[in-house]
Design a protein around this motif. Structure first.
Motif, short mmCIF file in Angstrom:
data_model
loop_
_atom_site.label_atom_id
_atom_site.label_comp_id
_atom_site.label_asym_id
_atom_site.label_seq_id
_atom_site.Cartn_x
_atom_site.Cartn_y
_atom_site.Cartn_z
N ILE A 204 0.68 -1.16 0.03
CA ILE A 204 -0.07 -0.06 -0.14
C ILE A 204 0.95 1.25 0.08
O ILE A 204 1.83 1.06 0.58
CB ILE A 204 -1.00 -0.09 1.38
CG1 ILE A 204 -1.74 -1.15 1.25
CG2 ILE A 204 -1.64 1.17 1.37
CD1 ILE A 204 -2.57 -1.29 2.55
N TRP A 205 0.56 2.25 -0.81
CA TRP A 205 1.33 3.30 -0.95
C TRP A 205 0.50 4.71 -0.96
O TRP A 205 -0.56 4.37 -1.41
CB TRP A 205 2.50 3.42 -2.10
CG TRP A 205 2.10 3.28 -3.31
CD1 TRP A 205 1.90 4.17 -4.39
CD2 TRP A 205 1.88 2.03 -4.12
NE1 TRP A 205 1.24 3.59 -5.46
CE2 TRP A 205 1.30 2.37 -5.28
CE3 TRP A 205 1.79 0.67 -3.38
CZ2 TRP A 205 1.06 1.21 -6.21
CZ3 TRP A 205 1.57 -0.32 -4.51
CH2 TRP A 205 1.22 0.02 -5.78
N SER A 206 1.06 5.81 -0.80
CA SER A 206 0.17 7.00 -0.75
C SER A 206 0.56 7.83 -1.81
O SER A 206 1.94 7.97 -1.90
CB SER A 206 -0.15 7.56 0.48
OG SER A 206 1.05 8.12 0.93
N GLU A 207 0.07 8.82 -2.38
CA GLU A 207 0.46 9.67 -3.24
C GLU A 207 -0.27 11.09 -2.62
O GLU A 207 -1.48 11.30 -2.63
CB GLU A 207 -0.21 9.61 -4.77
CG GLU A 207 0.83 8.50 -5.26
CD GLU A 207 0.14 8.28 -7.01
OE1 GLU A 207 -0.20 9.19 -7.44
OE2 GLU A 207 0.44 7.12 -7.30
N PRO A 208 0.90 12.12 -2.37
CA PRO A 208 0.30 13.29 -1.94
C PRO A 208 -0.45 14.27 -2.96
O PRO A 208 -0.42 14.04 -4.06
CB PRO A 208 1.60 13.95 -1.47
CG PRO A 208 2.63 13.64 -2.32
CD PRO A 208 2.11 12.08 -2.69
N GLY A 209 -0.95 15.35 -2.45
CA GLY A 209 -1.80 16.33 -3.48
C GLY A 209 -3.32 16.08 -3.59
O GLY A 209 -3.67 15.17 -3.06
N ARG A 210 -3.78 17.07 -4.16
CA ARG A 210 -5.26 17.34 -4.22
C ARG A 210 -5.96 16.01 -4.65
O ARG A 210 -7.04 15.43 -4.29
CB ARG A 210 -5.57 18.41 -4.93
CG ARG A 210 -7.02 18.81 -4.73
CD ARG A 210 -6.94 20.16 -5.00
NE ARG A 210 -8.20 20.82 -5.69
CZ ARG A 210 -8.21 21.77 -6.48
NH1 ARG A 210 -7.45 22.59 -6.73
NH2 ARG A 210 -9.27 22.09 -7.05
N THR A 211 -5.35 15.17 -5.73
CA THR A 211 -5.99 14.02 -6.51
C THR A 211 -5.36 12.68 -5.72
O THR A 211 -5.27 11.92 -6.47
CB THR A 211 -5.82 14.23 -8.01
OG1 THR A 211 -4.52 14.41 -8.16
CG2 THR A 211 -6.52 15.22 -8.49
N GLY A 212 -4.43 12.84 -4.82
CA GLY A 212 -3.69 11.79 -4.19
C GLY A 212 -4.53 10.95 -3.58
O GLY A 212 -6.02 10.93 -3.30
#
Length: 231
Positions: free
Chosen positions: A52-60
């Motif tokens: 599991i990983w995350s992506e920052p930002g508004r559409t993350g």
């Protein structure tokens, strides 16, 4: 929904959305918990080895490999305690780092109440050890799983140090003592090397040839050998 069920449901929710992402806020609303709780659960799943990983930002948001799933452990408190005790006995073995990691993963997928109860019970179980003995080098664990020939510096019972090139065959554990069973090229035969007497370990690029070891070839006094997964 208890925590264990929520952990499974989180994984399935992320799998259903993959390769898309789900924000922590959206997941929190879906499961009726706080964002902080969801983020804590996701960290626990990551620590348990889930990709599991995350992506920052508004559409993350969070995403997972769609092929991944969380196998149901279904451990009772008694079973979790037994696992904790078993892993705890590996403190002087070459497998101690992997044992600590495995213990964290088991704890991560237990329900909170079960995890707390298991920890309280485990604190009441003590291991009696001689103490003062160096643990076996953790590099010896890779000697078996890597399937490679190993060079090592070894000090025998008389204090004599020699350089050995060995082909790992297995291990024998007896209390705090862990023996690497290997074909020793210096002695041209099977030998058992006590872990705390191994001073240095270097894994080579040479693939160890297949060999079969017979228990009668092992010079380990006292006791009866049994397999780890035996009944």
């Amino acid at each position: 929904m208890n925590r264990t069920d929520r952990l499974y449901a989180l994984v399935e929710e992320l799998r259903a959305a993959a390769p898309g992402r789900r924000s922590a806020r959206r997941l929190a609303e879906h499961f009726g918990v706080s964002v902080r709780t969801v983020e804590r659960d996701l960290r626990a799943l990551q620590e348990a080895g889930l990709p599991i990983w995350s992506e920052p930002g508004r559409t993350g948001g969070y995403t997972i490999d769609a092929r991944a799933t969380l196998p149901p452990l279904g451990l009772t408190v008694d079973e979790a305690l037994a696992v904790a005790i078993g892993l705890g006995t590996l403190g002087a073995s070459p497998f101690r780092d992997a044992a600590r990691s495995a213990a964290r993963k088991v704890t991560a997928v237990l329900a909170e109440d079960d995890a707390r109860r298991t920890a309280r019970l485990a604190a009441r179980v003590l291991l009696l050890e001689a103490g003062g003995r160096a643990p076996a080098p953790v590099a010896l664990a890779g000697a078996l799983t890597g399937g490679r020939v190993v060079r090592m510096r070894y000090r025998d019972a008389t204090g004599t140090e020699t350089d050995r090139t060995v082909e790992p065959l297995g291990y024998v554990g007896k209390g705090e003592d862990w023996y690497l069973v290997a074909w020793c090229r210096l002695r041209d035969g099977v030998r058992a090397f006590r872990g705390d007497r191994v001073l240095a370990v270097e894994e080579t690029d040479e693939v160890a040839p297949p060999r079969v070891v017979r228990t009668e070839e092992l010079d380990i006094p006292h006791g009866v050998l049994r397999p780890v997964l035996g009944d």
